[in-house]
Design a protein around this motif. Structure first.
Motif, PDB file in Angstrom:
ATOM      1  N   VAL A 117     -30.687  89.705 -10.414  1.00  0.00           N
ATOM      2  CA  VAL A 117     -29.536  88.827 -10.165  1.00  0.00           C
ATOM      3  C   VAL A 117     -29.982  87.633  -9.318  1.00  0.00           C
ATOM      4  O   VAL A 117     -29.645  86.480  -9.622  1.00  0.00           O
ATOM      5  CB  VAL A 117     -28.394  89.597  -9.459  1.00  0.00           C
ATOM      6  N   ASP A 118     -30.738  87.906  -8.263  1.00  0.00           N
ATOM      7  CA  ASP A 118     -31.232  86.827  -7.393  1.00  0.00           C
ATOM      8  C   ASP A 118     -32.206  85.924  -8.156  1.00  0.00           C
ATOM      9  O   ASP A 118     -32.195  84.702  -7.991  1.00  0.00           O
ATOM     10  CB  ASP A 118     -31.933  87.404  -6.163  1.00  0.00           C
ATOM     11  N   ALA A 119     -33.039  86.519  -8.999  1.00  0.00           N
ATOM     12  CA  ALA A 119     -33.986  85.741  -9.792  1.00  0.00           C
ATOM     13  C   ALA A 119     -33.244  84.806 -10.736  1.00  0.00           C
ATOM     14  O   ALA A 119     -33.642  83.653 -10.923  1.00  0.00           O
ATOM     15  CB  ALA A 119     -34.907  86.673 -10.578  1.00  0.00           C
ATOM     16  N   ALA A 120     -32.161  85.287 -11.323  1.00  0.00           N
ATOM     17  CA  ALA A 120     -31.364  84.456 -12.235  1.00  0.00           C
ATOM     18  C   ALA A 120     -30.845  83.229 -11.508  1.00  0.00           C
ATOM     19  O   ALA A 120     -30.882  82.113 -12.047  1.00  0.00           O
ATOM     20  CB  ALA A 120     -30.203  85.264 -12.813  1.00  0.00           C
ATOM     21  N   GLN A 121     -30.392  83.405 -10.288  1.00  0.00           N
ATOM     22  CA  GLN A 121     -29.893  82.272  -9.512  1.00  0.00           C
ATOM     23  C   GLN A 121     -31.017  81.303  -9.178  1.00  0.00           C
ATOM     24  O   GLN A 121     -30.851  80.086  -9.296  1.00  0.00           O
ATOM     25  CB  GLN A 121     -29.210  82.757  -8.238  1.00  0.00           C
ATOM     26  N   LEU A 122     -32.163  81.818  -8.760  1.00  0.00           N
ATOM     27  CA  LEU A 122     -33.293  80.948  -8.427  1.00  0.00           C
ATOM     28  C   LEU A 122     -33.804  80.178  -9.645  1.00  0.00           C
ATOM     29  O   LEU A 122     -34.197  79.014  -9.544  1.00  0.00           O
ATOM     30  CB  LEU A 122     -34.446  81.760  -7.837  1.00  0.00           C
ATOM     31  N   LEU A 123     -33.804  80.849 -10.800  1.00  0.00           N
ATOM     32  CA  LEU A 123     -34.298  80.220 -12.018  1.00  0.00           C
ATOM     33  C   LEU A 123     -33.240  79.353 -12.704  1.00  0.00           C
ATOM     34  O   LEU A 123     -33.545  78.666 -13.679  1.00  0.00           O
ATOM     35  CB  LEU A 123     -34.787  81.297 -13.002  1.00  0.00           C
ATOM     36  N   ARG A 124     -32.011  79.434 -12.199  1.00  0.00           N
ATOM     37  CA  ARG A 124     -30.887  78.693 -12.782  1.00  0.00           C
ATOM     38  C   ARG A 124     -30.679  79.044 -14.249  1.00  0.00           C
ATOM     39  O   ARG A 124     -30.567  78.172 -15.108  1.00  0.00           O
ATOM     40  CB  ARG A 124     -31.061  77.190 -12.592  1.00  0.00           C
ATOM     41  N   VAL A 125     -30.699  80.348 -14.517  1.00  0.00           N
ATOM     42  CA  VAL A 125     -30.402  80.863 -15.851  1.00  0.00           C
ATOM     43  C   VAL A 125     -29.354  81.964 -15.691  1.00  0.00           C
ATOM     44  O   VAL A 125     -29.095  82.437 -14.584  1.00  0.00           O
ATOM     45  CB  VAL A 125     -31.658  81.433 -16.563  1.00  0.00           C
ATOM     46  N   SER A 126     -28.751  82.363 -16.792  1.00  0.00           N
ATOM     47  CA  SER A 126     -27.771  83.440 -16.742  1.00  0.00           C
ATOM     48  C   SER A 126     -28.465  84.767 -16.421  1.00  0.00           C
ATOM     49  O   SER A 126     -29.684  84.905 -16.581  1.00  0.00           O
ATOM     50  CB  SER A 126     -27.040  83.557 -18.078  1.00  0.00           C
ATOM     51  N   TYR A 127     -27.664  85.725 -15.996  1.00  0.00           N
ATOM     52  CA  TYR A 127     -28.204  87.048 -15.706  1.00  0.00           C
ATOM     53  C   TYR A 127     -28.849  87.637 -16.961  1.00  0.00           C
ATOM     54  O   TYR A 127     -29.938  88.215 -16.907  1.00  0.00           O
ATOM     55  CB  TYR A 127     -27.076  87.963 -15.207  1.00  0.00           C
ATOM     56  N   ARG A 128     -28.190  87.439 -18.114  1.00  0.00           N
ATOM     57  CA  ARG A 128     -28.711  87.977 -19.371  1.00  0.00           C
ATOM     58  C   ARG A 128     -30.071  87.354 -19.709  1.00  0.00           C
ATOM     59  O   ARG A 128     -31.000  88.043 -20.130  1.00  0.00           O
ATOM     60  CB  ARG A 128     -27.697  87.707 -20.501  1.00  0.00           C
ATOM     61  N   GLN A 129     -30.184  86.029 -19.528  1.00  0.00           N
ATOM     62  CA  GLN A 129     -31.463  85.367 -19.811  1.00  0.00           C
ATOM     63  C   GLN A 129     -32.534  85.849 -18.827  1.00  0.00           C
ATOM     64  O   GLN A 129     -33.691  86.037 -19.204  1.00  0.00           O
ATOM     65  CB  GLN A 129     -31.315  83.846 -19.736  1.00  0.00           C
ATOM     66  N   ALA A 130     -32.157  86.054 -17.574  1.00  0.00           N
ATOM     67  CA  ALA A 130     -33.113  86.555 -16.582  1.00  0.00           C
ATOM     68  C   ALA A 130     -33.614  87.946 -16.986  1.00  0.00           C
ATOM     69  O   ALA A 130     -34.796  88.260 -16.814  1.00  0.00           O
ATOM     70  CB  ALA A 130     -32.472  86.597 -15.202  1.00  0.00           C
ATOM     71  N   LYS A 131     -32.709  88.769 -17.534  1.00  0.00           N
ATOM     72  CA  LYS A 131     -33.128  90.096 -18.004  1.00  0.00           C
ATOM     73  C   LYS A 131     -34.119  89.971 -19.156  1.00  0.00           C
ATOM     74  O   LYS A 131     -35.106  90.710 -19.222  1.00  0.00           O
ATOM     75  CB  LYS A 131     -31.914  90.912 -18.455  1.00  0.00           C
ATOM     76  N   ARG A 132     -33.906  89.013 -20.060  1.00  0.00           N
ATOM     77  CA  ARG A 132     -34.840  88.799 -21.177  1.00  0.00           C
ATOM     78  C   ARG A 132     -36.215  88.371 -20.647  1.00  0.00           C
ATOM     79  O   ARG A 132     -37.245  88.857 -21.101  1.00  0.00           O
ATOM     80  CB  ARG A 132     -34.312  87.725 -22.121  1.00  0.00           C
ATOM     81  N   LEU A 133     -36.202  87.417 -19.696  1.00  0.00           N
ATOM     82  CA  LEU A 133     -37.456  86.944 -19.109  1.00  0.00           C
ATOM     83  C   LEU A 133     -38.177  88.084 -18.386  1.00  0.00           C
ATOM     84  O   LEU A 133     -39.396  88.228 -18.490  1.00  0.00           O
ATOM     85  CB  LEU A 133     -37.184  85.786 -18.141  1.00  0.00           C
ATOM     86  N   TRP A 134     -37.427  88.877 -17.645  1.00  0.00           N
ATOM     87  CA  TRP A 134     -38.007  89.991 -16.902  1.00  0.00           C
ATOM     88  C   TRP A 134     -38.656  90.999 -17.855  1.00  0.00           C
ATOM     89  O   TRP A 134     -39.753  91.494 -17.616  1.00  0.00           O
ATOM     90  CB  TRP A 134     -36.934  90.645 -16.044  1.00  0.00           C
ATOM     91  N   LYS A 135     -37.983  91.274 -18.973  1.00  0.00           N
ATOM     92  CA  LYS A 135     -38.527  92.213 -19.957  1.00  0.00           C
ATOM     93  C   LYS A 135     -39.844  91.680 -20.535  1.00  0.00           C
ATOM     94  O   LYS A 135     -40.833  92.416 -20.634  1.00  0.00           O
ATOM     95  CB  LYS A 135     -37.515  92.439 -21.085  1.00  0.00           C
ATOM     96  N   ARG A 136     -39.868  90.391 -20.914  1.00  0.00           N
ATOM     97  CA  ARG A 136     -41.096  89.809 -21.463  1.00  0.00           C
ATOM     98  C   ARG A 136     -42.205  89.792 -20.423  1.00  0.00           C
ATOM     99  O   ARG A 136     -43.374  90.019 -20.734  1.00  0.00           O
ATOM    100  CB  ARG A 136     -40.827  88.393 -21.975  1.00  0.00           C
ATOM    101  N   PHE A 137     -41.849  89.531 -19.162  1.00  0.00           N
ATOM    102  CA  PHE A 137     -42.846  89.513 -18.093  1.00  0.00           C
ATOM    103  C   PHE A 137     -43.438  90.907 -17.896  1.00  0.00           C
ATOM    104  O   PHE A 137     -44.642  91.062 -17.723  1.00  0.00           O
ATOM    105  CB  PHE A 137     -42.214  88.999 -16.799  1.00  0.00           C
TER     106      PHE A 137
END
Length: 104
Positions: free
Chosen positions: A28-48
């Motif tokens: 959730v905090d990463a999504a805010q820092l990256l200025r993306v939605s929570y869902r997009q942050a979850k996608r990025l986190w999964k790929r990472f």
């Protein structure tokens, strides 16, 4: 011409997601820092998690442009263009576009 490095944006994402991995941040905090939605942050986190930093690099990175001319044509043009223009990446050509053989 192959791009192997990452953009500043991609490197920033790696840094933030590394903090998620070390449990310093939540998704959730990463999504805010990256200025993306929570869902997009979850996608990025999964790929990472699955692919590491390389998974965050743009999928088209390293591929030739769809607008690029073939190598044979490019070599021919570079042979015809004076050395000053070649070395400047075309800036000299644009600077001298007001006259001469290269006027537009």
């Amino acid at each position: 011409m192959r791009r192997t490095g990452m953009s500043k944006k991609e490197l920033g994402r790696v840094g933030v997601l590394a903090r998620v991995k070390s449990e310093e941040l939540g998704v959730v905090d990463a999504a805010q820092l990256l200025r993306v939605s929570y869902r997009q942050a979850k996608r990025l986190w999964k790929r990472f998690r699955e692919e590491g930093a390389a998974g965050l690099q743009h999928g088209s990175a390293g591929r030739p442009s769809n607008r690029a001319h073939d190598k044979k044509f490019r070599k021919k043009v570079l042979r015809l263009v004076p050395g000053e223009v070649r070395r400047s990446g075309g800036r000299a050509l644009r600077a001298h576009a007001g006259g001469g053989a290269f006027s537009f």
